[in-house]
Design a protein around this motif. Structure first.
Motif, PDB file in Angstrom:
ATOM      1  N   SER A 111     -17.424 -41.032  66.315  1.00  0.00           N
ATOM      2  CA  SER A 111     -17.163 -40.786  67.730  1.00  0.00           C
ATOM      3  C   SER A 111     -15.695 -41.085  68.049  1.00  0.00           C
ATOM      4  O   SER A 111     -15.097 -41.991  67.471  1.00  0.00           O
ATOM      5  CB  SER A 111     -18.079 -41.681  68.574  1.00  0.00           C
ATOM      6  N   GLY A 112     -15.143 -40.303  68.954  1.00  0.00           N
ATOM      7  CA  GLY A 112     -13.748 -40.512  69.360  1.00  0.00           C
ATOM      8  C   GLY A 112     -12.729 -39.933  68.406  1.00  0.00           C
ATOM      9  O   GLY A 112     -11.561 -40.291  68.467  1.00  0.00           O
ATOM     10  N   THR A 113     -13.128 -39.014  67.548  1.00  0.00           N
ATOM     11  CA  THR A 113     -12.205 -38.424  66.574  1.00  0.00           C
ATOM     12  C   THR A 113     -11.239 -37.465  67.281  1.00  0.00           C
ATOM     13  O   THR A 113     -11.645 -36.658  68.108  1.00  0.00           O
ATOM     14  CB  THR A 113     -12.984 -37.696  65.464  1.00  0.00           C
ATOM     15  N   VAL A 114      -9.958 -37.601  66.947  1.00  0.00           N
ATOM     16  CA  VAL A 114      -8.917 -36.726  67.485  1.00  0.00           C
ATOM     17  C   VAL A 114      -8.064 -36.229  66.329  1.00  0.00           C
ATOM     18  O   VAL A 114      -7.579 -37.017  65.510  1.00  0.00           O
ATOM     19  CB  VAL A 114      -8.018 -37.442  68.519  1.00  0.00           C
ATOM     20  N   GLY A 115      -7.917 -34.914  66.250  1.00  0.00           N
ATOM     21  CA  GLY A 115      -7.085 -34.309  65.227  1.00  0.00           C
ATOM     22  C   GLY A 115      -6.049 -33.391  65.846  1.00  0.00           C
ATOM     23  O   GLY A 115      -6.121 -33.046  67.028  1.00  0.00           O
ATOM     24  N   LEU A 116      -5.083 -33.017  65.046  1.00  0.00           N
ATOM     25  CA  LEU A 116      -4.049 -32.068  65.451  1.00  0.00           C
ATOM     26  C   LEU A 116      -4.113 -30.888  64.494  1.00  0.00           C
ATOM     27  O   LEU A 116      -4.026 -31.062  63.280  1.00  0.00           O
ATOM     28  CB  LEU A 116      -2.669 -32.718  65.396  1.00  0.00           C
ATOM     29  N   GLU A 117      -4.315 -29.694  65.057  1.00  0.00           N
ATOM     30  CA  GLU A 117      -4.360 -28.469  64.260  1.00  0.00           C
ATOM     31  C   GLU A 117      -3.091 -27.674  64.528  1.00  0.00           C
ATOM     32  O   GLU A 117      -2.689 -27.495  65.672  1.00  0.00           O
ATOM     33  CB  GLU A 117      -5.588 -27.638  64.638  1.00  0.00           C
ATOM     34  N   ILE A 118      -2.501 -27.193  63.446  1.00  0.00           N
ATOM     35  CA  ILE A 118      -1.312 -26.346  63.526  1.00  0.00           C
ATOM     36  C   ILE A 118      -1.584 -25.133  62.654  1.00  0.00           C
ATOM     37  O   ILE A 118      -2.003 -25.267  61.501  1.00  0.00           O
ATOM     38  CB  ILE A 118      -0.057 -27.090  63.027  1.00  0.00           C
ATOM     39  N   LYS A 119      -1.381 -23.951  63.226  1.00  0.00           N
ATOM     40  CA  LYS A 119      -1.541 -22.720  62.454  1.00  0.00           C
ATOM     41  C   LYS A 119      -0.677 -21.636  63.066  1.00  0.00           C
ATOM     42  O   LYS A 119      -0.285 -21.712  64.231  1.00  0.00           O
ATOM     43  CB  LYS A 119      -2.995 -22.290  62.361  1.00  0.00           C
ATOM     44  N   GLU A 120      -0.411 -20.643  62.264  1.00  0.00           N
ATOM     45  CA  GLU A 120       0.396 -19.527  62.736  1.00  0.00           C
ATOM     46  C   GLU A 120      -0.384 -18.732  63.774  1.00  0.00           C
ATOM     47  O   GLU A 120      -1.593 -18.541  63.659  1.00  0.00           O
ATOM     48  CB  GLU A 120       0.774 -18.647  61.539  1.00  0.00           C
ATOM     49  N   GLY A 121       0.304 -18.298  64.814  1.00  0.00           N
ATOM     50  CA  GLY A 121      -0.315 -17.507  65.874  1.00  0.00           C
ATOM     51  C   GLY A 121      -0.003 -16.042  65.689  1.00  0.00           C
ATOM     52  O   GLY A 121       0.520 -15.632  64.665  1.00  0.00           O
ATOM     53  N   ALA A 122      -0.339 -15.289  66.640  1.00  0.00           N
ATOM     54  CA  ALA A 122      -0.921 -15.637  67.932  1.00  0.00           C
ATOM     55  C   ALA A 122      -2.425 -15.912  67.775  1.00  0.00           C
ATOM     56  O   ALA A 122      -3.019 -15.569  66.756  1.00  0.00           O
ATOM     57  CB  ALA A 122      -0.727 -14.490  68.917  1.00  0.00           C
ATOM     58  N   TYR A 123      -2.984 -16.533  68.818  1.00  0.00           N
ATOM     59  CA  TYR A 123      -4.409 -16.808  68.808  1.00  0.00           C
ATOM     60  C   TYR A 123      -5.187 -15.507  68.949  1.00  0.00           C
ATOM     61  O   TYR A 123      -4.937 -14.708  69.844  1.00  0.00           O
ATOM     62  CB  TYR A 123      -4.809 -17.748  69.943  1.00  0.00           C
ATOM     63  N   ILE A 124      -6.093 -15.315  68.027  1.00  0.00           N
ATOM     64  CA  ILE A 124      -7.036 -14.187  68.082  1.00  0.00           C
ATOM     65  C   ILE A 124      -8.406 -14.803  67.821  1.00  0.00           C
ATOM     66  O   ILE A 124      -8.577 -15.529  66.830  1.00  0.00           O
ATOM     67  CB  ILE A 124      -6.710 -13.121  67.015  1.00  0.00           C
ATOM     68  N   PRO A 125      -9.380 -14.569  68.686  1.00  0.00           N
ATOM     69  CA  PRO A 125     -10.715 -15.132  68.421  1.00  0.00           C
ATOM     70  C   PRO A 125     -11.203 -14.739  67.033  1.00  0.00           C
ATOM     71  O   PRO A 125     -10.950 -13.629  66.553  1.00  0.00           O
ATOM     72  CB  PRO A 125     -11.590 -14.506  69.517  1.00  0.00           C
ATOM     73  N   THR A 126     -11.893 -15.667  66.389  1.00  0.00           N
ATOM     74  CA  THR A 126     -12.401 -15.415  65.041  1.00  0.00           C
ATOM     75  C   THR A 126     -13.375 -14.245  65.069  1.00  0.00           C
ATOM     76  O   THR A 126     -14.361 -14.270  65.801  1.00  0.00           O
ATOM     77  CB  THR A 126     -13.098 -16.677  64.494  1.00  0.00           C
ATOM     78  N   PRO A 127     -13.103 -13.207  64.266  1.00  0.00           N
ATOM     79  CA  PRO A 127     -14.028 -12.064  64.244  1.00  0.00           C
ATOM     80  C   PRO A 127     -15.349 -12.451  63.577  1.00  0.00           C
ATOM     81  O   PRO A 127     -15.404 -13.377  62.757  1.00  0.00           O
ATOM     82  CB  PRO A 127     -13.287 -11.007  63.433  1.00  0.00           C
ATOM     83  N   LYS A 128     -16.389 -11.735  63.931  1.00  0.00           N
ATOM     84  CA  LYS A 128     -17.739 -12.035  63.439  1.00  0.00           C
ATOM     85  C   LYS A 128     -17.773 -12.149  61.915  1.00  0.00           C
ATOM     86  O   LYS A 128     -18.427 -13.042  61.365  1.00  0.00           O
ATOM     87  CB  LYS A 128     -18.711 -10.960  63.927  1.00  0.00           C
ATOM     88  N   GLU A 129     -17.084 -11.265  61.217  1.00  0.00           N
ATOM     89  CA  GLU A 129     -17.127 -11.267  59.754  1.00  0.00           C
ATOM     90  C   GLU A 129     -16.417 -12.470  59.127  1.00  0.00           C
ATOM     91  O   GLU A 129     -16.554 -12.716  57.924  1.00  0.00           O
ATOM     92  CB  GLU A 129     -16.570  -9.959  59.172  1.00  0.00           C
ATOM     93  N   ASP A 130     -15.663 -13.223  59.928  1.00  0.00           N
ATOM     94  CA  ASP A 130     -15.003 -14.420  59.412  1.00  0.00           C
ATOM     95  C   ASP A 130     -15.801 -15.693  59.681  1.00  0.00           C
ATOM     96  O   ASP A 130     -15.354 -16.790  59.340  1.00  0.00           O
ATOM     97  CB  ASP A 130     -13.591 -14.538  59.979  1.00  0.00           C
ATOM     98  N   PHE A 131     -16.982 -15.562  60.295  1.00  0.00           N
ATOM     99  CA  PHE A 131     -17.930 -16.676  60.357  1.00  0.00           C
ATOM    100  C   PHE A 131     -18.892 -16.494  59.189  1.00  0.00           C
ATOM    101  O   PHE A 131     -19.306 -15.371  58.880  1.00  0.00           O
ATOM    102  CB  PHE A 131     -18.704 -16.690  61.676  1.00  0.00           C
ATOM    103  N   ALA A 132     -19.249 -17.586  58.549  1.00  0.00           N
ATOM    104  CA  ALA A 132     -20.104 -17.530  57.360  1.00  0.00           C
ATOM    105  C   ALA A 132     -21.494 -17.025  57.720  1.00  0.00           C
ATOM    106  O   ALA A 132     -22.202 -17.654  58.513  1.00  0.00           O
ATOM    107  CB  ALA A 132     -20.190 -18.911  56.726  1.00  0.00           C
ATOM    108  N   ALA A 133     -21.893 -15.916  57.130  1.00  0.00           N
ATOM    109  CA  ALA A 133     -23.209 -15.327  57.400  1.00  0.00           C
ATOM    110  C   ALA A 133     -24.336 -16.243  56.940  1.00  0.00           C
ATOM    111  O   ALA A 133     -25.444 -16.159  57.445  1.00  0.00           O
ATOM    112  CB  ALA A 133     -23.309 -13.967  56.716  1.00  0.00           C
ATOM    113  N   TRP A 134     -24.054 -17.141  56.014  1.00  0.00           N
ATOM    114  CA  TRP A 134     -25.061 -18.068  55.495  1.00  0.00           C
ATOM    115  C   TRP A 134     -25.192 -19.323  56.348  1.00  0.00           C
ATOM    116  O   TRP A 134     -25.924 -20.248  55.983  1.00  0.00           O
ATOM    117  CB  TRP A 134     -24.771 -18.427  54.034  1.00  0.00           C
ATOM    118  N   SER A 135     -24.540 -19.366  57.485  1.00  0.00           N
ATOM    119  CA  SER A 135     -24.673 -20.499  58.404  1.00  0.00           C
ATOM    120  C   SER A 135     -25.050 -19.967  59.790  1.00  0.00           C
ATOM    121  O   SER A 135     -24.613 -18.893  60.180  1.00  0.00           O
ATOM    122  CB  SER A 135     -23.353 -21.277  58.491  1.00  0.00           C
TER     123      SER A 135
END
Length: 159
Positions: A111-135
């Motif tokens: 509980s209370g976990t805080v992280g910092l994420e850095i990635k190249e943009g621009a932000y594009i919502p994750t497309p359906k095919e990039d979510f694991a079909a097995w989850s």
């Protein structure tokens, strides 16, 4: 503009995550979603579900630093088997960079976990095919069971 993030901000980020329906919250440092570099604090609680996904674009690496609490990063193969598990916390590994096209998901371990994420943009919502079909998708039947499995899954395990 100078941006300063204080310990009081961390407390507020954690409170926001505790109060959020998804048990996590984001605090963006980048000014717009089309910024070339995305920088955001992500606060999480153990009840959050961060579904395994990948960033299939060749330039979409992800750098994640845990500043407070603990997240475990799980790396998966194409069939959903855990190939690596890494603890991220101030006491273990502080940061990890995930290359593009790598199936991964996070399990909040404290509980209370805080992280910092850095990635190249621009932000594009994750497309359906990039979510694991097995989850299961967030909110679907079985998502809570999968989240709980992720909290204890080890290398070579599959759900």
């Amino acid at each position: 503009m100078l941006k300063i993030i204080s310990n009081d901000d961390f407390k507020q980020f954690s409170q926001n995550a505790q109060n959020a329906p998804r048990h996590r919250s984001h605090h963006n440092l980048h000014d717009t979603l089309d910024a070339g570099v995305q920088r955001l604090f992500i606060s999480t609680e153990p009840d959050t579900y961060m579904r395994p996904h990948r960033h299939s674009e060749a330039h979409k690496w992800e750098l994640f630093l845990v500043l407070k609490g603990q997240l475990d990063l799980l790396i998966f193969n194409e069939q959903g088997q855990v190939t690596a598990r890494h603890s991220l916390s101030p006491d273990t590994n502080r940061a990890i960079e995930i290359p593009p096209n790598t199936w991964h998901g996070y399990a909040c371990m404290q509980s209370g976990t805080v992280g910092l994420e850095i990635k190249e943009g621009a932000y594009i919502p994750t497309p359906k095919e990039d979510f694991a079909a097995w989850s299961p998708a967030e909110g679907e039947s079985g998502a809570d069971d999968y989240r709980n499995w992720m909290r204890s899954a080890q290398v070579n395990d599959a759900f």
